[in-house]
Motif scaffolding. Sequence first.
Motif, PDB file in Angstrom:
ATOM      1  N   LEU A   1      97.008   5.367 112.204  1.00 26.09           N
ATOM      2  CA  LEU A   1      96.665   5.794 110.844  1.00 26.09           C
ATOM      3  C   LEU A   1      95.299   5.240 110.446  1.00 26.09           C
ATOM      4  CD1 LEU A   1     100.064   5.302 108.973  1.00 26.09           C
ATOM      5  CD2 LEU A   1      99.238   7.279 110.252  1.00 26.09           C
ATOM      6  N   ALA A   2      95.051   3.975 110.755  1.00 28.65           N
ATOM      7  CA  ALA A   2      93.756   3.375 110.439  1.00 28.65           C
ATOM      8  C   ALA A   2      92.636   4.059 111.210  1.00 28.65           C
ATOM      9  CB  ALA A   2      93.785   1.878 110.744  1.00 28.65           C
ATOM     10  N   LEU A   3      92.916   4.430 112.467  1.00 25.44           N
ATOM     11  CA  LEU A   3      91.913   5.096 113.287  1.00 25.44           C
ATOM     12  C   LEU A   3      91.582   6.476 112.713  1.00 25.44           C
ATOM     13  CD1 LEU A   3      90.670   3.882 115.899  1.00 25.44           C
ATOM     14  CD2 LEU A   3      92.020   5.544 117.187  1.00 25.44           C
TER      15      LEU A   3
ATOM     16  N   ILE B   1      93.941  10.973 121.388  1.00 28.14           N
ATOM     17  CA  ILE B   1      94.977  10.021 120.998  1.00 28.14           C
ATOM     18  C   ILE B   1      95.710   9.501 122.229  1.00 28.14           C
ATOM     19  CG2 ILE B   1      97.156   9.785 119.736  1.00 28.14           C
ATOM     20  CD1 ILE B   1      96.018  11.798 117.716  1.00 28.14           C
ATOM     21  N   GLN B   2      95.950  10.375 123.193  1.00 34.85           N
ATOM     22  CA  GLN B   2      96.574   9.928 124.438  1.00 34.85           C
ATOM     23  C   GLN B   2      95.679   8.917 125.151  1.00 34.85           C
ATOM     24  OE1 GLN B   2      97.376  13.023 127.342  1.00 34.85           O
ATOM     25  NE2 GLN B   2      97.408  11.519 129.003  1.00 34.85           N
ATOM     26  N   ASP B   3      94.369   9.223 125.246  1.00 34.81           N
ATOM     27  CA  ASP B   3      93.444   8.299 125.896  1.00 34.81           C
ATOM     28  C   ASP B   3      93.437   6.940 125.222  1.00 34.81           C
ATOM     29  OD1 ASP B   3      92.657  10.055 127.845  1.00 34.81           O
ATOM     30  OD2 ASP B   3      90.808  10.680 126.841  1.00 34.81           O
TER      31      ASP B   3
ATOM     32  N   SER C   1     101.005   8.817 128.660  1.00 32.98           N
ATOM     33  CA  SER C   1     101.067  10.171 129.203  1.00 32.98           C
ATOM     34  C   SER C   1     100.932  11.185 128.085  1.00 32.98           C
ATOM     35  CB  SER C   1     102.395  10.401 129.948  1.00 32.98           C
ATOM     36  OG  SER C   1     103.482  10.383 129.019  1.00 32.98           O
ATOM     37  N   GLY C   2     100.617  12.420 128.463  1.00 36.64           N
ATOM     38  CA  GLY C   2     100.520  13.478 127.476  1.00 36.64           C
ATOM     39  C   GLY C   2     101.856  13.782 126.826  1.00 36.64           C
TER      40      GLY C   2
ATOM     41  N   TYR D   1      94.333  16.283 114.812  1.00 35.58           N
ATOM     42  CA  TYR D   1      95.156  15.537 113.862  1.00 35.58           C
ATOM     43  C   TYR D   1      94.283  14.792 112.858  1.00 35.58           C
ATOM     44  CZ  TYR D   1      99.187  16.459 116.803  1.00 35.58           C
ATOM     45  OH  TYR D   1     100.198  17.087 117.512  1.00 35.58           O
ATOM     46  N   VAL D   2      94.745  14.781 111.586  1.00 32.39           N
ATOM     47  CA  VAL D   2      94.097  14.029 110.514  1.00 32.39           C
ATOM     48  C   VAL D   2      95.172  13.201 109.816  1.00 32.39           C
ATOM     49  CG1 VAL D   2      92.324  15.794 110.187  1.00 32.39           C
ATOM     50  CG2 VAL D   2      94.396  15.851 108.790  1.00 32.39           C
ATOM     51  N   LEU D   3      94.751  12.303 108.974  1.00 30.29           N
ATOM     52  CA  LEU D   3      95.685  11.461 108.230  1.00 30.29           C
ATOM     53  C   LEU D   3      96.471  12.304 107.233  1.00 30.29           C
ATOM     54  CD1 LEU D   3      96.591   8.508 107.753  1.00 30.29           C
ATOM     55  CD2 LEU D   3      94.818   8.365 105.991  1.00 30.29           C
ATOM     56  N   GLY D   4      97.807  12.158 107.240  1.00 34.14           N
ATOM     57  CA  GLY D   4      98.663  12.898 106.330  1.00 34.14           C
ATOM     58  C   GLY D   4      98.951  12.115 105.057  1.00 34.14           C
ATOM     59  N   PRO D   5      99.572  12.774 104.059  1.00 36.45           N
ATOM     60  CA  PRO D   5      99.837  12.108 102.782  1.00 36.45           C
ATOM     61  C   PRO D   5     100.723  10.870 102.906  1.00 36.45           C
ATOM     62  CG  PRO D   5     100.363  14.448 102.668  1.00 36.45           C
ATOM     63  CD  PRO D   5      99.994  14.161 104.065  1.00 36.45           C
ATOM     64  N   ALA D   6     101.812  10.976 103.679  1.00 28.64           N
ATOM     65  CA  ALA D   6     102.683   9.818 103.845  1.00 28.64           C
ATOM     66  C   ALA D   6     101.973   8.709 104.617  1.00 28.64           C
ATOM     67  CB  ALA D   6     103.968  10.223 104.562  1.00 28.64           C
TER      68      ALA D   6
END
Length: 359
Positions: A45-47, A59-61, A66-67, A99-104
Amino acid sequence: MITTTTRQHSLRDHLAGRRTPRAAGSVEHQALLAARLTARDKWLLALLHEHRVLTTAQIQDAAFPSGRAARQRLRELYLWRVVSRFQPFRQLGSAPMHYVLGPAGAAVLAAEHGLEVKDLGYRHDRAMGIAHNQRLAHTAGVNDFFTSLIARARRAPAGEPEALTAWWSESRCARHFGDLVIPDGYGRWATRSRGAAHETEWFLEFDTGTESLAKVGRKLIGYARLAESTGIATPLLVWLPTARREAGARTALARIHSGLDDPRTVPVATAAADLLDPAAPHPSPAETVWLPLTSARADRAGPRYSLADLPGAWPGLAPPADPDDGESGDAAAASPYRLPPPNPVPPRATPNRVARSER
């Protein structure tokens, strides 16, 4: 019967529904997340808050073995509204999920630091707005540069460890240096070989081929002003898409570099993406692809250096100092609260969490 055709979707198993925006911000949902989010999830989340958008592969890297493990966990985070996602249009084939940061996730991140979500400067519509931003490919490319270094460090031999010890986003660089120059990123790469530790720092200019080469060259003037104001000579790495464009860029860079008052205060090296071996298991910018810029001979053929050995190309270059991330004066008072830069290395999972999140 032919008159009562069964629809295919009615034969499927029940799928867990995604939380509504109101439910995602409820106290009950936050309590549920307290029991389900791992330290690695919160680090992610911080990233995402720092770097805006990451693809599944990135994100996997950065954090997963694994994927399959990455996709499974990201699906759970998506259903909980911890992250949001989109898939850009591509003329041929399919683009990866972004992917981006979501509300929750923003609520969890703010609560961890004793803040309200508004104090982070977060809005879900703005976070998703990058899906239509003309700089999406550039932002994803910069993040790919750094996550490939994290992936390499995670697989380094035990006797010769490597690590990405700092990774600043463009927005963080803009807050620190924006009155003079805005790098695409700042990084530090630490290695240990034959018992000796080495650390390299750099500013990154990530070129996608859309800017004129003259504009790329003129950026050196801003870096020269930054070096003059800080008294620190920080190497500038220019990453280009092809070796052909690299050759043209080096000519443009050398023209400006030779005209600086003190070219030694702006060490420059270039590399091209097509110099990496696509068949290698984990290609990264840490490989021997960097060619230092010499004002007198912009077109010289070598030698090229690895990222760890690059400081040796500039005798007399001072070792990197600890970066100061303190917000200054009026800018801090007028802007939302700024979280410290997240550690590029994800936290280690505890044994009981591994079975649940990486299976």
